[in-house]
Motif scaffolding. Structure first.
Motif, PDB file in Angstrom:
ATOM      1  N   ARG A   1       0.826  -1.220   0.000  1.00  0.00           N
ATOM      2  CA  ARG A   1       0.000   0.000   0.000  1.00  0.00           C
ATOM      3  C   ARG A   1       0.855   1.262   0.000  1.00  0.00           C
ATOM      4  O   ARG A   1       0.604   2.189  -0.765  1.00  0.00           O
ATOM      5  CB  ARG A   1      -0.903   0.023   1.227  1.00  0.00           C
ATOM      6  N   GLY A   2       1.823   1.323   0.878  1.00  0.00           N
ATOM      7  CA  GLY A   2       2.665   2.520   0.987  1.00  0.00           C
ATOM      8  C   GLY A   2       3.433   2.801  -0.283  1.00  0.00           C
ATOM      9  O   GLY A   2       3.517   3.953  -0.726  1.00  0.00           O
ATOM     10  N   ALA A   3       3.992   1.751  -0.882  1.00  0.00           N
ATOM     11  CA  ALA A   3       4.752   1.927  -2.124  1.00  0.00           C
ATOM     12  C   ALA A   3       3.838   2.397  -3.255  1.00  0.00           C
ATOM     13  O   ALA A   3       4.222   3.256  -4.060  1.00  0.00           O
ATOM     14  CB  ALA A   3       5.449   0.625  -2.512  1.00  0.00           C
ATOM     15  N   LEU A   4       2.618   1.851  -3.305  1.00  0.00           N
ATOM     16  CA  LEU A   4       1.670   2.286  -4.340  1.00  0.00           C
ATOM     17  C   LEU A   4       1.288   3.747  -4.118  1.00  0.00           C
ATOM     18  O   LEU A   4       1.264   4.536  -5.066  1.00  0.00           O
ATOM     19  CB  LEU A   4       0.427   1.392  -4.358  1.00  0.00           C
TER      20      LEU A   4
ATOM     21  N   VAL B   1      -6.851   6.861   1.240  1.00  0.00           N
ATOM     22  CA  VAL B   1      -7.670   6.009   0.377  1.00  0.00           C
ATOM     23  C   VAL B   1      -6.935   4.719   0.035  1.00  0.00           C
ATOM     24  O   VAL B   1      -7.475   3.618   0.198  1.00  0.00           O
ATOM     25  CB  VAL B   1      -8.105   6.770  -0.903  1.00  0.00           C
ATOM     26  N   ILE B   2      -5.704   4.837  -0.439  1.00  0.00           N
ATOM     27  CA  ILE B   2      -4.935   3.633  -0.793  1.00  0.00           C
ATOM     28  C   ILE B   2      -4.653   2.796   0.452  1.00  0.00           C
ATOM     29  O   ILE B   2      -4.703   1.562   0.407  1.00  0.00           O
ATOM     30  CB  ILE B   2      -3.655   4.007  -1.556  1.00  0.00           C
TER      31      ILE B   2
ATOM     32  N   HIS C   1      -6.666  -6.239  -1.026  1.00  0.00           N
ATOM     33  CA  HIS C   1      -5.845  -6.839  -2.077  1.00  0.00           C
ATOM     34  C   HIS C   1      -6.414  -6.570  -3.476  1.00  0.00           C
ATOM     35  O   HIS C   1      -5.695  -6.088  -4.364  1.00  0.00           O
ATOM     36  CB  HIS C   1      -5.722  -8.346  -1.823  1.00  0.00           C
ATOM     37  N   GLU C   2      -7.672  -6.892  -3.672  1.00  0.00           N
ATOM     38  CA  GLU C   2      -8.274  -6.742  -5.005  1.00  0.00           C
ATOM     39  C   GLU C   2      -8.356  -5.283  -5.432  1.00  0.00           C
ATOM     40  O   GLU C   2      -8.162  -4.955  -6.604  1.00  0.00           O
ATOM     41  CB  GLU C   2      -9.655  -7.404  -5.054  1.00  0.00           C
ATOM     42  N   GLN C   3      -8.647  -4.401  -4.520  1.00  0.00           N
ATOM     43  CA  GLN C   3      -8.713  -2.983  -4.845  1.00  0.00           C
ATOM     44  C   GLN C   3      -7.340  -2.445  -5.239  1.00  0.00           C
ATOM     45  O   GLN C   3      -7.222  -1.676  -6.198  1.00  0.00           O
ATOM     46  CB  GLN C   3      -9.287  -2.204  -3.658  1.00  0.00           C
ATOM     47  N   LEU C   4      -6.316  -2.863  -4.510  1.00  0.00           N
ATOM     48  CA  LEU C   4      -4.958  -2.453  -4.859  1.00  0.00           C
ATOM     49  C   LEU C   4      -4.568  -2.968  -6.233  1.00  0.00           C
ATOM     50  O   LEU C   4      -3.980  -2.237  -7.039  1.00  0.00           O
ATOM     51  CB  LEU C   4      -3.966  -2.958  -3.807  1.00  0.00           C
ATOM     52  N   ARG C   5      -4.914  -4.215  -6.510  1.00  0.00           N
ATOM     53  CA  ARG C   5      -4.610  -4.782  -7.827  1.00  0.00           C
ATOM     54  C   ARG C   5      -5.368  -4.032  -8.924  1.00  0.00           C
ATOM     55  O   ARG C   5      -4.844  -3.832 -10.017  1.00  0.00           O
ATOM     56  CB  ARG C   5      -4.957  -6.273  -7.863  1.00  0.00           C
TER      57      ARG C   5
END
Length: 117
Positions: free
Chosen positions: A42-45, A96-97, A102-106
């Protein structure tokens, strides 16, 4: 000459960003796409989304003002205004991020990947 959007295709704009940022984006997307659980990324994204947002704002607004040669004061005013936008958007993007599964990040990663094509 800009190409016209095809049938059923929306028009698009693009911007250029540094190769080092591109490498980081690819690294984060690769990690998201291969992880059994994307939530540790999450943090990296959020970091690359913020960097891409900053690069886009610079490309679309700061560069346009600089190219127009409107002067130092106008350029500094533009940079100050965009700095304010960044200060507001940073915590929002992270919140938000940071709350995504998992699926939302993908899904966000897939969206970014599609924008790169």
């Amino acid at each position: 000459m800009p190409r016209k959007a095809g049938a059923g295709e929306l028009p698009a704009l693009r911007f250029h960003y540094p190769a080092a940022l591109h490498a980081r984006v690819l690294e984060v997307l690769g990690a998201l796409e291969t992880a059994d659980d994307a939530t540790p990324h999450r943090g990296a994204l959020a970091d690359v989304v913020l960097e891409l947002t900053e690069a886009g704002l610079d490309w679309y607004f700061v560069k346009a003002v600089q190219d127009a040669k409107v002067g130092y004061v106008a350029e500094q005013t533009t940079k100050l205004g965009l700095s304010s936008i960044r200060k507001v958007m940073g915590p929002v993007i992270r919140r938000v991020i940071g709350g995504m599964d998992h699926e939302q990040l993908r899904s966000v990663g897939g969206h970014i990947r599609a924008l790169m094509a």
